[in-house]
Design an enzyme around this catalytic site. Structure first.
Site, PDB file in Angstrom:
ATOM      1  N   ILE A 153     -25.457  32.184 127.080  1.00  0.00           N
ATOM      2  CA  ILE A 153     -24.706  31.133 126.384  1.00  0.00           C
ATOM      3  C   ILE A 153     -23.226  31.233 126.726  1.00  0.00           C
ATOM      4  O   ILE A 153     -22.572  30.230 127.046  1.00  0.00           O
ATOM      5  CB  ILE A 153     -24.916  31.226 124.863  1.00  0.00           C
ATOM      6  CG1 ILE A 153     -26.372  30.950 124.508  1.00  0.00           C
ATOM      7  CG2 ILE A 153     -23.997  30.245 124.123  1.00  0.00           C
ATOM      8  CD1 ILE A 153     -26.723  31.267 123.064  1.00  0.00           C
ATOM      9  N   ARG A 195     -26.314  34.424 115.211  1.00  0.00           N
ATOM     10  CA  ARG A 195     -27.200  34.744 114.095  1.00  0.00           C
ATOM     11  C   ARG A 195     -26.347  34.997 112.862  1.00  0.00           C
ATOM     12  O   ARG A 195     -25.252  35.552 112.953  1.00  0.00           O
ATOM     13  CB  ARG A 195     -28.073  35.972 114.413  1.00  0.00           C
ATOM     14  CG  ARG A 195     -29.146  35.723 115.461  1.00  0.00           C
ATOM     15  CD  ARG A 195     -30.161  34.684 115.002  1.00  0.00           C
ATOM     16  NE  ARG A 195     -31.266  34.491 115.937  1.00  0.00           N
ATOM     17  CZ  ARG A 195     -31.290  33.592 116.894  1.00  0.00           C
ATOM     18  NH1 ARG A 195     -30.247  32.803 117.076  1.00  0.00           N
ATOM     19  NH2 ARG A 195     -32.360  33.462 117.680  1.00  0.00           N
ATOM     20  N   ASP A 219     -23.238  27.459 112.120  1.00  0.00           N
ATOM     21  CA  ASP A 219     -24.537  26.850 112.414  1.00  0.00           C
ATOM     22  C   ASP A 219     -25.677  27.739 111.924  1.00  0.00           C
ATOM     23  O   ASP A 219     -26.816  27.289 111.835  1.00  0.00           O
ATOM     24  CB  ASP A 219     -24.661  26.621 113.918  1.00  0.00           C
ATOM     25  CG  ASP A 219     -25.934  25.885 114.300  1.00  0.00           C
ATOM     26  OD1 ASP A 219     -26.071  24.717 113.880  1.00  0.00           O
ATOM     27  OD2 ASP A 219     -26.784  26.472 114.990  1.00  0.00           O
ATOM     28  N   GLU A 269     -31.563  31.572 105.512  1.00  0.00           N
ATOM     29  CA  GLU A 269     -31.811  30.183 105.911  1.00  0.00           C
ATOM     30  C   GLU A 269     -33.125  29.686 105.331  1.00  0.00           C
ATOM     31  O   GLU A 269     -34.128  30.408 105.393  1.00  0.00           O
ATOM     32  CB  GLU A 269     -31.821  30.070 107.442  1.00  0.00           C
ATOM     33  CG  GLU A 269     -30.469  30.395 108.066  1.00  0.00           C
ATOM     34  CD  GLU A 269     -30.442  30.216 109.580  1.00  0.00           C
ATOM     35  OE1 GLU A 269     -31.510  29.920 110.173  1.00  0.00           O
ATOM     36  OE2 GLU A 269     -29.368  30.376 110.179  1.00  0.00           O
ATOM     37  N   HIS A 293     -28.510  25.062 111.434  1.00  0.00           N
ATOM     38  CA  HIS A 293     -29.104  25.735 112.593  1.00  0.00           C
ATOM     39  C   HIS A 293     -29.581  24.707 113.629  1.00  0.00           C
ATOM     40  O   HIS A 293     -30.753  24.665 114.007  1.00  0.00           O
ATOM     41  CB  HIS A 293     -30.258  26.647 112.165  1.00  0.00           C
ATOM     42  CG  HIS A 293     -30.494  27.778 113.136  1.00  0.00           C
ATOM     43  ND1 HIS A 293     -30.938  29.013 112.757  1.00  0.00           N
ATOM     44  CD2 HIS A 293     -30.354  27.853 114.497  1.00  0.00           C
ATOM     45  CE1 HIS A 293     -31.065  29.801 113.805  1.00  0.00           C
ATOM     46  NE2 HIS A 293     -30.714  29.112 114.887  1.00  0.00           N
TER      47      HIS A 293
END
Length: 331
Positions: free
Chosen positions: A161, A241, A264, A269, A288
């Site tokens: 990424i 994360r 995000d 979650e 997310h």
């Protein structure tokens, strides 16, 4: 070549295995499908793998452990349409010489794109001014927003990424500091960035973006001390994360108004409805959705399907995940 698709019949599978991808897959061999709307049990899975050369799978696939692989007498390729493979890989796969493919590259470039979007949205305060316009207001002469151009950006963690993000940031002429245990100073120089400590990044950067795998070493890597080092008005972006950040410490630092965040991912979650993060104006929240976007999931699947074709043609595969690389992926 016998190919088995473990992915159940549902909307998630349809977003990866589009009609075009299915047509392409069926040119590669004899394809059979999981016709149910649930993943197979380990017992069902081990029976389904008997005589199969390639298994195409996605999120939720059972682990390929010794028990599941016991009947996989011909299995050569596991083609995983999603990103990190850590949830299903075992040493048993690699010990048998089975190739593991992943759509990780498509996931990575999409998350990098999402990170760029969060940075620009937060810098320009797109949400705040859009709300102002909808309420029939207009900017005041003393309005305030920020640019990405020329800023100092700290990247924490250097994987696929981050590599895409570096390329996307280049047109904005930013100064980039990189924290990575796996990158040498020489490699950083070649990339046009400066290798830095966490202390240097958190105390000097205008924007800090996190790209760390979930593992014990990275748990609460960003703690209260790091957050309190941030410059007034600095932005922290997390698309990695949730538990990379001590979320309670982040909440308390954000409540002072000194710093900003674009998040995000979260420690829990879905984010609990009672979370104070939901009420803060200096926080951008996304559920997310960093990547891949729904319309780009097909590309992740296409990467591994094209590698199956390369394998048939005796060509090198481009999206193979080695044992060493799988060990470094998010757990």
């Amino acid at each position: 070549m016998r190919i088995f698709v473990e992915m159940p019949k549902d909307a998630i599978t349809d977003s990866f295995l589009t009609a075009e991808n299915i047509s392409f897959l069926e040119t590669l061999g004899e394809v059979t499908y999981n016709t149910g709307d649930q993943h197979l049990t380990p017992e069902e899975f081990r029976d389904a793998l008997e005589g199969v050369d390639v298994c195409v799978c996605g999120w939720g696939v059972p682990r390929f452990d010794e028990y599941v692989l016991e009947k996989a007498d011909k299995l050569k390729i596991i083609a995983y349409t999603a990103g990190t493979v850590s949830k299903f890989v075992t040493d048993a796969i690699y010990d048998r010489g089975i190739h593991v493919l992943s759509g990780n590259e498509a996931f990575a470039i999409s998350v990098a794109e999402g990170t760029m979007g969060y940075m620009i949205a937060a810098q320009r305060d797109l949400r705040g001014y859009e709300s102002l316009m909808r309420e029939k207001g207009w900017r005041t002469p003393s309005f305030s927003n920020r640019s990405l151009l020329g800023k100092t950006v700290g990247i924490v963690g250097f994987g696929t990424i981050s590599k895409y993000l570096l390329e996307m940031l280049k047109p904005f002429r930013v100064n980039i500091l990189l924290y990575s245990n796996h990158t040498s100073c020489e490699e950083a120089q070649r990339l046009g960035v400066k290798k830095a400590t966490l202390e240097e990044i958190f105390s000097t950067c205008d924007i800090i973006t996190l790209h760390c795998a979930r593992n014990p070493a990275n748990y609460h890597l960003v703690n209260r001390q790091r957050l309190e080092q941030m410059k007034p008005g600095a932005l922290i972006v997390n698309t990695s994360r949730g538990d990379v950040i001590d979320e309670q410490a982040l909440v308390e630092c954000l409540q002072t108004g000194r710093i900003r965040a674009a998040l995000d991912v979260f420690e829990k979650e879905p984010l609990p409805m009672e979370s104070p993060l939901r009420t803060m104006e200096n926080v951008y929240l996304q559920p997310h959705l960093g990547g891949p976007t729904m319309d780009y999931r097909y590309a992740a699947a296409r990467l591994v399907l094209e590698d199956i074709q390369r394998f048939r043609q005796g060509l090198p595969m481009e999206n193979e995940i080695s044992r060493q690389r799988s060990a470094m992926m998010t757990k």
